[in-house]
Design an enzyme around this catalytic site. Structure first.
Site, PDB file in Angstrom:
ATOM      1  N   HIS A  53      19.731  44.092 -11.390  1.00 58.94           N
ATOM      2  CA  HIS A  53      20.722  43.212 -10.774  1.00 58.94           C
ATOM      3  C   HIS A  53      22.125  43.791 -10.865  1.00 58.94           C
ATOM      4  O   HIS A  53      22.925  43.628  -9.946  1.00 58.94           O
ATOM      5  CB  HIS A  53      20.669  41.844 -11.453  1.00 58.94           C
ATOM      6  CG  HIS A  53      21.342  40.759 -10.687  1.00 58.94           C
ATOM      7  ND1 HIS A  53      20.851  40.265  -9.493  1.00 58.94           N
ATOM      8  CD2 HIS A  53      22.480  40.062 -10.936  1.00 58.94           C
ATOM      9  CE1 HIS A  53      21.655  39.319  -9.047  1.00 58.94           C
ATOM     10  NE2 HIS A  53      22.643  39.178  -9.896  1.00 58.94           N
ATOM     11  N   HIS A 100      20.937  34.338  -4.554  1.00 59.45           N
ATOM     12  CA  HIS A 100      20.737  33.559  -5.775  1.00 59.45           C
ATOM     13  C   HIS A 100      19.308  33.024  -5.736  1.00 59.45           C
ATOM     14  O   HIS A 100      19.067  31.823  -5.842  1.00 59.45           O
ATOM     15  CB  HIS A 100      21.770  32.435  -5.885  1.00 59.45           C
ATOM     16  CG  HIS A 100      22.562  32.514  -7.157  1.00 59.45           C
ATOM     17  ND1 HIS A 100      22.987  31.416  -7.853  1.00 59.45           N
ATOM     18  CD2 HIS A 100      22.985  33.584  -7.883  1.00 59.45           C
ATOM     19  CE1 HIS A 100      23.652  31.796  -8.933  1.00 59.45           C
ATOM     20  NE2 HIS A 100      23.664  33.105  -8.968  1.00 59.45           N
ATOM     21  N   ASN A 101      18.367  33.966  -5.596  1.00 55.50           N
ATOM     22  CA  ASN A 101      16.973  33.603  -5.354  1.00 55.50           C
ATOM     23  C   ASN A 101      16.281  33.027  -6.589  1.00 55.50           C
ATOM     24  O   ASN A 101      15.689  31.946  -6.529  1.00 55.50           O
ATOM     25  CB  ASN A 101      16.198  34.833  -4.881  1.00 55.50           C
ATOM     26  CG  ASN A 101      16.763  35.420  -3.608  1.00 55.50           C
ATOM     27  OD1 ASN A 101      17.433  34.735  -2.844  1.00 55.50           O
ATOM     28  ND2 ASN A 101      16.513  36.699  -3.369  1.00 55.50           N
ATOM     29  N   ASN A 549      23.919  43.455  -1.551  1.00 57.90           N
ATOM     30  CA  ASN A 549      23.174  43.020  -2.719  1.00 57.90           C
ATOM     31  C   ASN A 549      21.711  43.432  -2.575  1.00 57.90           C
ATOM     32  O   ASN A 549      21.158  43.384  -1.484  1.00 57.90           O
ATOM     33  CB  ASN A 549      23.291  41.489  -2.830  1.00 57.90           C
ATOM     34  CG  ASN A 549      22.458  40.889  -3.932  1.00 57.90           C
ATOM     35  OD1 ASN A 549      21.612  40.047  -3.687  1.00 57.90           O
ATOM     36  ND2 ASN A 549      22.680  41.306  -5.150  1.00 57.90           N
TER      37      ASN A 549
END
Length: 751
Positions: A53, A100-101, A549
């Site tokens: 991330h 924002h899974n 992202n």
């Protein structure tokens, strides 16, 4: 409890490192970097900063291949909080998309809300005031109670946060498929405007300059959120609910105003949002940018809980916080601004020339780490993962259209109703009515629909301009699953086509790359091929990638990986509002034309996939040179005022494009099918590079001359009528019946 410092207490083992998400060889590398074994705080620091991330360790080698340069780009891709593009008149647009899974899968309301908050902070830490938001959402089977719960929570979270924050949500997309049953995808996009030359940087320099934490107090929410986002969803994921942050949009509104005010003061050296990995991420990335370090006293950080451990303070992802480096001697100016907005503003450290981060707690040194070795582009690991083509790809390619019966005249209405009411195609009214699309009075799309959102560039203190930004998010993951390279190219092409059909000029891209576990070779092949396709398309359309992202680990043991979903957020520019084009048909008697050519192709169409139940087929027909030519032709006829409306063909094919244009204008249409093509391919196929336009009677000759000169294929389909949908002389339905099916389908499902 003994203080956890580099020199005291028991030191964690490689097994502890593994539990924190680090590989054994990564643990060894950390020991080499430090010249000793790390303590728990330091190991936690490396675990979040070297997570996928934060470090992109499994993706960066391929992300570097994407086109990243143009004359308009004002910030290097990925090096600032968001992308920055010059739009003229002394103005720049900052924009970005992020996921924002994982948080949304566990706690959909806060997961989605904090995704909105985080992406907006990325924009205003650049000194840009956010003016518009989009979102791209994926959910599982809509008939499942779980899916409905997730959808309700996500939509309410986006709406409540965005509405309270005061930024309009001007568009987006939403799709449903069984592959997302466990892992929904929640991708949030934001765009803002800043004057060129007044941009804030995410950097740190100047020995002795003070370091401030501003905004909300720090709590225990979101600790190890970065590592949580870097692993598969499983039954044990619910045990990590503390990794889901909690947002406060009213606090963020205050933080926005205070942040823009301190940036305008001219005393800010650097500023960065505290998103993933919190304080440790901001301190390390800002320090590493120019080779400086920081001494930070964690005792001075405002906290919401007593006796927080050093690693908890450093890794907390509490929302609405910033790290700010200020010119020495200007502390009082910054303090006064934040006092005025009633926000925390605490000096927690100073800039040093050591290149190291020294963190103190309870009067003792608790961590001593080199900033450079923590960050992307520094010492963080970069991997070339194994990849191989999944066996199903070659099977999909064997699809033979002749094995599927063509639609009969008696089936046409049934297919039409199926597509109009399908959750992947029908009106998103149930969703967008929960969003405020008009706050700020800049949205030019609410009452006149178009393929992309048009948002006026304006703001207090900004130079006056007639410009608008034109923004869209696009990706058909079914296409990408069938062929990642072609599917990713189509995602870029459709985004550009939407902007062109709206009267804009495509400028640049931000992306959100949603994939499964990168350690699975077949999954990583999806990623590699999608990046290759995206890069090729962005190069051809001259839309460089400004950042974005990567979200891996969207995968579960029950459902496997989600479809590869490389969402494209594209920025376009409209110099003059007179160039704006809508998708609604005008009046009865106007001619309807198709720009582009229809192929005998139903591959990966919603018709084939959901109506015929055929899941295995390749991506729809696509040729990038044909796409470029079609877009150039559409751009020209819009500029020359030769068309009344323009609408690109995508999900549902020609019929859905015609229906949407007719319903938006509250009119009908009468067309004839092509006798040389299958009826289902002509009406419901999704081959690319096609646009439906309507043309007034007085402009038909000029329009046809312009298209003939362009060399692009075009054909007259029929004409706009007063209110029925007529195909080959047979009335299929009235516009009222079509609107009833289209407008109410999603709301009915959710009732």
């Amino acid at each position: 409890m003994p203080v956890d410092s580099p020199n005291t207490g028991s030191l964690p083992t490689v097994d502890v490192a593994r539990k924190l998400g680090l590989l054994p060889d990564e643990y060894d590398r950390i020991c080499d970097i430090l010249g000793r074994k790390p303590n728990f705080t330091e190991l936690s620091i490396f675990s979040v900063m070297w997570s996928e991330h934060c470090s992109y360790k499994n993706s960066i080698v391929w992300l570097k291949t994407l086109p990243r340069d143009s004359e308009r780009m004002l910030a290097k891709a990925g090096e600032e909080n968001a992308g920055l593009v010059d739009i003229g008149d002394g103005l720049a647009c900052s924009f970005k998309i992020e996921s924002h899974n994982h948080p949304s899968a566990l706690e959909p309301y806060q997961g989605a809300a904090t995704g909105v908050g985080g992406i907006n902070r990325d924009i205003f830490t650049m000194g840009a005031r956010p003016i518009a938001q989009l979102n791209s959402l994926r959910f599982g089977n809509i008939d499942l109670p779980k899916t409905k719960r997730l959808l309700r929570g996500v939509v309410k979270g986006i709406g409540d946060y965005g509405n309270a924050f005061g930024i309009p949500t001007v568009g987006g997309e939403i799709y449903f498929d069984d592959c997302y049953n466990t892992n929904p995808l929640v991708n949030a996009f934001s765009a803002g405007i800043v004057e060129v030359g007044k941009v804030a940087k995410a950097t740190s320099h100047g020995v002795g300059n003070p370091v401030f934490i501003v905004g909300s107090a720090t709590g225990k929410d979101g600790i190890h959120g970065a590592t949580f986002a870097s692993e598969d969803i499983s039954e044990k994921s619910t045990e990590k609910l503390p990794a889901v942050q909690v947002g406060d949009p009213f606090m963020e509104k205050l933080l926005l105003e205070a942040t823009l005010e301190i940036i305008a003061s001219g005393h800010v050296i650097g500023i960065q949002d505290m998103g993933a990995a919190g304080i440790i991420c901001s301190t390390s990335e800002m320090s590493a940018k120019e080779g400086f370090g920081m001494d930070v006293n964690l005792d001075l950080v405002p906290t919401r809980q007593a006796n927080m451990q050093p690693f908890e303070i450093l890794l907390s992802e509490s929302q609405e916080r910033m790290l700010v480096v200020v010119q020495k001697g200007k502390e009082d100016v910054i303090q006064q601004i934040f006092d005025k907005w009633d926000l925390h503003c605490a000096q927690i450290g100073t800039v040093t020339d050591t290149g190291r981060l020294h963190f103190y707690r309870w009067g003792q040194l608790v961590a001593d780490v080199p900033a450079h070795d923590l960050v992307l582009g520094g010492g963080a690991p970069q991997y070339h993962r194994e990849y191989r083509e999944p066996a199903y790809i070659s099977e999909f390619a064997k699809f033979d259209i002749n094995t599927v019966a063509d639609v009969t005249a008696g089936e046409l209405k049934t297919v039409a109703e199926h597509l109009l009411s399908h959750p992947n195609i029908c009106s998103r009214k149930w969703v967008y009515e929960q969003y405020d699309s008009m706050v700020g009075t800049a949205n030019r799309s609410t009452n006149a629909p178009s393929d992309a959102a048009v948002v006026r560039v304006k703001g207090a203190g900004l130079p006056q301009t007639d410009k608008s930004i034109v923004i869209t998010v696009d990706c058909n993951s079914r296409y990408v699953n069938a062929n990642p390279n072609t599917g990713a190219q189509i995602a870029v092409a459709e985004a550009a086509r939407n902007i062109v059909c709206t009267g804009g000029e495509p400028l640049a891209v931000t992306n959100n790359l949603n994939f499964g576990n990168p350690y699975v070779p077949e999954v990583y092949w999806h990623f590699v091929e999608a990046v290759k396709g995206m890069g090729a398309a962005c190069s051809r359309f001259e839309t460089p990638v400004t950042g974005g992202n990567v979200s891996f680990y969207n995968q579960s043991s029950d459902d496997g990986p989600v479809f590869p979903t490389p969402t494209i957020g594209m920025l376009g520019l409209m110099e003059n509002p007179d160039n704006r084009m809508t998708l609604n048909f005008g009046q009865a008697g106007d001619a309807i034309y198709l720009i582009g050519s229809t192929k005998d192709d139903i591959a990966s169409s919603e018709y084939l996939y959901s109506f015929r139940g055929v899941k295995a087929s390749p991506a729809p027909a696509f040729d990038i040179e044909e796409e470029v030519a079609v877009q150039a032709a559409v751009k020209q006829v819009i500029k020359d005022k030769l068309v009344v409306s323009a609408h690109d063909l995508s999900d549902g094919g020609l019929f859905i494009a015609l229906a949407e244009s007719a319903m938006a204008g509250n009119v009908g249409f009468s067309i004839k099918t092509d006798a040389g093509l299958r009826t289902d391919a002509f009406l419901f196929g999704e081959n690319q590079s096609r646009v439906v336009v309507s043309v007034s009677a007085g402009q038909q000759a000029a329009f046809e001359a312009a298209l003939s000169a362009s060399g692009v294929a075009f054909s007259q389909l029929g004409e706009v009528t007063s209110g029925d949908f007529v195909i080959d002389g047979t009335t299929l339905m009235t516009v009222a019946d079509a609107k009833a099916a289209y407008d109410n389908a999603l709301g009915t499902k959710m009732s």
